[in-house]
Design a protein around this motif. Structure first.
Motif, short mmCIF file in Angstrom:
data_model
loop_
_atom_site.label_atom_id
_atom_site.label_comp_id
_atom_site.label_asym_id
_atom_site.label_seq_id
_atom_site.Cartn_x
_atom_site.Cartn_y
_atom_site.Cartn_z
N VAL A 110 0.70 -1.37 -0.49
CA VAL A 110 0.18 0.59 0.44
C VAL A 110 0.83 1.33 -0.05
CG1 VAL A 110 -1.89 1.60 1.38
CG2 VAL A 110 -1.98 -1.44 0.83
N GLY A 111 2.01 1.64 0.79
CA GLY A 111 2.50 1.69 0.59
C GLY A 111 3.85 2.50 -0.70
N LEU A 112 3.88 1.23 -1.37
CA LEU A 112 3.96 1.59 -2.89
C LEU A 112 3.30 2.34 -3.64
CD1 LEU A 112 6.09 -1.61 -2.90
CD2 LEU A 112 7.41 0.41 -3.20
N CYS A 113 2.35 1.86 -3.66
CA CYS A 113 1.38 2.10 -4.67
C CYS A 113 0.74 3.39 -4.04
CB CYS A 113 -0.46 1.00 -4.79
SG CYS A 113 0.31 -0.20 -5.36
N GLY A 114 -0.27 3.62 -2.96
CA GLY A 114 -0.49 4.71 -3.00
C GLY A 114 -2.33 4.86 -3.12
N GLN A 115 -2.87 6.05 -2.81
CA GLN A 115 -4.54 6.09 -1.96
C GLN A 115 -4.43 6.20 -3.86
OE1 GLN A 115 -5.49 8.90 -0.26
NE2 GLN A 115 -8.15 8.25 0.51
N LYS A 116 -3.81 6.97 -4.75
CA LYS A 116 -4.33 7.24 -5.80
C LYS A 116 -4.56 6.06 -6.78
CE LYS A 116 -2.23 10.19 -8.53
NZ LYS A 116 -1.27 11.63 -8.82
N ALA A 117 -3.78 5.56 -6.00
CA ALA A 117 -3.48 4.14 -8.28
C ALA A 117 -4.07 2.87 -7.07
CB ALA A 117 -2.12 3.62 -7.51
N MET A 118 -5.40 2.93 -6.58
CA MET A 118 -6.34 2.35 -5.90
C MET A 118 -7.15 1.73 -6.86
SD MET A 118 -5.11 0.30 -3.28
CE MET A 118 -3.11 0.41 -2.51
N ASP A 154 -11.22 3.12 -0.97
CA ASP A 154 -10.05 4.14 -1.73
C ASP A 154 -10.23 3.47 -3.35
OD1 ASP A 154 -9.60 5.61 -0.53
OD2 ASP A 154 -7.55 4.47 0.73
N GLY A 155 -11.08 2.36 -3.24
CA GLY A 155 -12.21 1.94 -5.01
C GLY A 155 -11.37 0.70 -6.28
N CYS A 156 -10.46 0.07 -4.87
CA CYS A 156 -9.86 -1.29 -5.33
C CYS A 156 -11.10 -2.32 -5.59
CB CYS A 156 -8.50 -1.24 -5.21
SG CYS A 156 -8.69 -3.07 -3.03
#
Ligand code: GDP
Ligand code: MG
Length: 226
Positions: A110-118, A154-156
């Motif tokens: 999650v730290g690598l991806c970030g919220q925007k990528a979800m 967050d959308g995943c």
């Protein structure tokens, strides 16, 4: 992505299909442990590159080394202006506990991806055949309502991998050539903003208590090299 043994390589091989073999083609060749497989989307016929990453929790490599391999590859991709279409995180439904190590894995991811990528992240459970159906469904509910709750908010998406070619492609979904793709936060923070180690989300994230001191030190070491 996902912990070692979560079924990443199996997923790629299943999606690639028979007679394909997991041939790694070197788009970015010297990152030996990130394996690329070129395939054609079964319905849209668009070219797709499946990226198999080494997992945290490896027997012979430290998490720091593994994370370094993935982060360096992502940074290289970013600098070449190549973007990811989707990110799939695999989790064994047959695991009866969300251990500290599995949770740590998820946090780093999650730290690598970030919220925007979800919205482009798919959390897929594997190894349904290794667990009793009722038990597995209960675990899936727990993942959705506890461990994956914020990510879903967050959308995943959450999917089940059913060990078939069709199931793999249903999970990958419709990748359109029109889509410009996404960057994960670590790419933006390191590649675009030139952030320092402790400023990145993953770096800040490493302050969480369940992350060991040595892992934290390694993480900072990794980010400050760039
Ligand atoms: N029963 C079952 N075994 C699986 C499945 N996916 C992977 N495996 C097995 O689990 C082991 C680890 O899988 P692998 O794909 O190498 O995991 P990776 O470390 O994430 O790449 C291998 O022995 C696979 O054959 C699955 O969906 N069902
Ligand atoms: Mg593998």
């Amino acid at each position: 992505m996902g912990p070692t043994g979560s079924g990443k390589s199996t997923f790629v091989a299943t999606a690639a299909g028979q007679g394909f073999g997991a041939v790694g083609h070197g788009m970015m060749s010297h990152t030996a442990s990130v394996q690329l497989t070129r395939v054609t989307h079964p319905t849209s016929k668009f070219p797709v590159v499946l990226v198999d990453t080494p997992g945290l929790g490896d027997t012979y490599k430290s998490d720091t080394e593994t994370l370094s391999t993935i982060a360096e590859w992502l940074l290289k991709l970013f600098r070449k202006d190549v973007h990811l279409a989707a990110i799939i995180y695999l989790h064994r439904i047959s695991d009866n506990r969300m251990t500290g190590s599995l949770l740590n894995n998820l946090k780093v991811f999650v730290g690598l991806c970030g919220q925007k990528a979800m919205p482009n992240v798919i959390l897929a459970t594997t190894m349904w055949s290794e667990a009793r159906e009722a038990t597995a469904v209960r675990r899936e509910d727990e993942l959705r309502s506890v461990f994956w709750r914020d990510l879903v908010a967050d959308g995943c998406r959450i999917e089940r991998f059913e060990d078939t070619h069709q199931s793999a492609w249903r999970i990958i979904g419709n990748i359109s050539q029109k889509s410009s793709g996404i960057d994960v936060i670590i790419q933006e923070e390191m590649g675009r903003d030139g952030q320092k180690a402790n400023e990145t989300s993953a770096g800040q994230h490493a302050n969480q208590p369940h992350v060991s001191k040595s892992f934290l030190a390694g993480l900072f070491g990794l980010f400050s090299r760039h």
